[in-house]
Scaffold this motif. Structure first.
Motif, PDB file in Angstrom:
ATOM      1  N   LEU A 277     -26.978 -29.822  24.151  1.00  0.00           N
ATOM      2  CA  LEU A 277     -25.795 -29.791  23.297  1.00  0.00           C
ATOM      3  C   LEU A 277     -24.843 -30.918  23.685  1.00  0.00           C
ATOM      4  CD1 LEU A 277     -24.938 -25.987  23.100  1.00  0.00           C
ATOM      5  CD2 LEU A 277     -26.286 -27.361  21.525  1.00  0.00           C
TER       6      LEU A 277
ATOM      7  N   ASP B  94     -19.890 -29.666  21.333  1.00  0.00           N
ATOM      8  CA  ASP B  94     -20.498 -28.369  21.026  1.00  0.00           C
ATOM      9  C   ASP B  94     -20.360 -27.400  22.195  1.00  0.00           C
ATOM     10  OD1 ASP B  94     -21.177 -29.099  18.461  1.00  0.00           O
ATOM     11  OD2 ASP B  94     -23.219 -29.693  18.980  1.00  0.00           O
TER      12      ASP B  94
ATOM     13  N   LYS C  18     -16.940 -25.922  22.211  1.00  0.00           N
ATOM     14  CA  LYS C  18     -16.773 -24.883  21.189  1.00  0.00           C
ATOM     15  C   LYS C  18     -17.297 -23.539  21.688  1.00  0.00           C
ATOM     16  CE  LYS C  18     -17.082 -27.906  17.176  1.00  0.00           C
ATOM     17  NZ  LYS C  18     -17.893 -28.273  16.006  1.00  0.00           N
TER      18      LYS C  18
ATOM     19  N   SER D 115     -14.168 -23.614  13.772  1.00  0.00           N
ATOM     20  CA  SER D 115     -15.280 -23.536  14.737  1.00  0.00           C
ATOM     21  C   SER D 115     -16.040 -22.228  14.561  1.00  0.00           C
ATOM     22  CB  SER D 115     -14.750 -23.640  16.164  1.00  0.00           C
ATOM     23  OG  SER D 115     -14.149 -24.889  16.381  1.00  0.00           O
TER      24      SER D 115
ATOM     25  N   ASP E 111     -18.151 -22.577  11.420  1.00  0.00           N
ATOM     26  CA  ASP E 111     -19.366 -23.343  11.726  1.00  0.00           C
ATOM     27  C   ASP E 111     -20.381 -22.468  12.459  1.00  0.00           C
ATOM     28  OD1 ASP E 111     -18.357 -25.639  10.604  1.00  0.00           O
ATOM     29  OD2 ASP E 111     -17.828 -26.579  12.513  1.00  0.00           O
ATOM     30  N   HIS E 112     -19.894 -21.694  13.422  1.00  0.00           N
ATOM     31  CA  HIS E 112     -20.763 -20.843  14.228  1.00  0.00           C
ATOM     32  C   HIS E 112     -21.474 -19.795  13.361  1.00  0.00           C
ATOM     33  CE1 HIS E 112     -22.104 -18.092  17.357  1.00  0.00           C
ATOM     34  NE2 HIS E 112     -21.470 -17.128  16.708  1.00  0.00           N
TER      35      HIS E 112
ATOM     36  N   HIS F 141     -24.751 -20.606  11.867  1.00  0.00           N
ATOM     37  CA  HIS F 141     -25.894 -20.490  12.781  1.00  0.00           C
ATOM     38  C   HIS F 141     -26.581 -19.141  12.568  1.00  0.00           C
ATOM     39  CE1 HIS F 141     -28.113 -21.122  16.543  1.00  0.00           C
ATOM     40  NE2 HIS F 141     -27.805 -19.880  16.837  1.00  0.00           N
TER      41      HIS F 141
ATOM     42  N   THR G 119     -28.331 -23.672  10.186  1.00  0.00           N
ATOM     43  CA  THR G 119     -28.359 -24.798  11.119  1.00  0.00           C
ATOM     44  C   THR G 119     -29.762 -25.035  11.678  1.00  0.00           C
ATOM     45  OG1 THR G 119     -27.736 -23.384  12.981  1.00  0.00           O
ATOM     46  CG2 THR G 119     -25.936 -24.445  11.768  1.00  0.00           C
TER      47      THR G 119
ATOM     48  N   TYR H  53     -29.635 -25.900  15.509  1.00  0.00           N
ATOM     49  CA  TYR H  53     -28.454 -26.594  16.005  1.00  0.00           C
ATOM     50  C   TYR H  53     -27.235 -25.689  15.925  1.00  0.00           C
ATOM     51  CZ  TYR H  53     -31.407 -30.545  16.317  1.00  0.00           C
ATOM     52  OH  TYR H  53     -32.432 -31.364  16.691  1.00  0.00           O
ATOM     53  N   SER H  54     -26.228 -26.042  16.696  1.00  0.00           N
ATOM     54  CA  SER H  54     -25.038 -25.197  16.741  1.00  0.00           C
ATOM     55  C   SER H  54     -24.119 -25.421  15.553  1.00  0.00           C
ATOM     56  CB  SER H  54     -24.276 -25.417  18.048  1.00  0.00           C
ATOM     57  OG  SER H  54     -23.904 -26.769  18.156  1.00  0.00           O
ATOM     58  N   THR H  55     -24.234 -26.559  14.894  1.00  0.00           N
ATOM     59  CA  THR H  55     -23.396 -26.838  13.725  1.00  0.00           C
ATOM     60  C   THR H  55     -24.225 -27.537  12.648  1.00  0.00           C
ATOM     61  OG1 THR H  55     -22.718 -29.032  14.481  1.00  0.00           O
ATOM     62  CG2 THR H  55     -21.327 -27.169  15.173  1.00  0.00           C
TER      63      THR H  55
ATOM     64  N   SER I 174     -24.416 -31.235  13.367  1.00  0.00           N
ATOM     65  CA  SER I 174     -25.486 -31.626  14.298  1.00  0.00           C
ATOM     66  C   SER I 174     -26.839 -31.628  13.594  1.00  0.00           C
ATOM     67  CB  SER I 174     -25.525 -30.668  15.491  1.00  0.00           C
ATOM     68  OG  SER I 174     -24.340 -30.732  16.219  1.00  0.00           O
TER      69      SER I 174
END
Length: 153
Positions: free
Chosen positions: A64, A68, A71, A96, A99-100, A103, A108, A117-119, A122
């Motif tokens: 990461l 990230d 976050k 944030s 975005d999470h 996931h 993501t 990915y975390s976002t 990404s």
């Protein structure tokens, strides 16, 4: 028991949860974060000894970015007001958390290779840099109103 050991035990700081002893109050404070779940990796479940070790684990094992990691694991003193109702992660900023949540919705995950990915940002970078997809295809596959998964051919 020897005198040195007895003397150390009486001057040591004990964890009220597990009984481990620490020579310094700061060390005990770092240890207590383990019991608070603050050193558990949300991606693989591994429990690390310190928050700093968790940050290093996220960077090295899960690759990461520093942003990230921040976050997921905010620094001491940074307020965490927004909490995910699915996994308990806490965030300083509402965006944030938004975005999470993507996931958890599978938004993501790379439709080409399955990497997660975390976002979305990404994921877009991954699709562009690793799979060399053109910008319009990257947008089409990561639009928030599009169904999750690969775009129809």
């Amino acid at each position: 028991m020897g005198k040195v050991y007895e003397s150390w035990i009486h001057s040591a700081f004990a964890c009220d949860v597990c009984g481990r002893f620490y020579a310094h109050a700061v060390s005990l404070g770092l240890h207590k974060k383990v019991h608070e779940g603050l050193t558990t990796c949300a991606l693989c479940g591994k429990v690390l000894n310190k928050v700093a070790d968790l940050r290093a684990h996220l960077r090295q094992v899960h690759r990461l970015s520093k942003d990230d990691v921040k976050k997921i694991v905010p620094h001491q003193g940074e307020r965490c007001r927004y909490q995910c109702d699915l996994c308990g992660h806490v965030y300083r900023r509402r965006d944030s958390l938004t975005d999470h949540r993507l996931h958890h919705l599978g938004r993501t995950a790379c439709h080409v290779c399955g990497a997660v990915y975390s976002t979305v940002r990404s994921l877009r970078r991954h699709l562009r840099d690793v799979h060399r997809l053109p910008a319009d295809e990257v947008r089409r596959n990561t639009e928030l109103d599009a169904p999750a998964g690969p775009a129809p051919l």
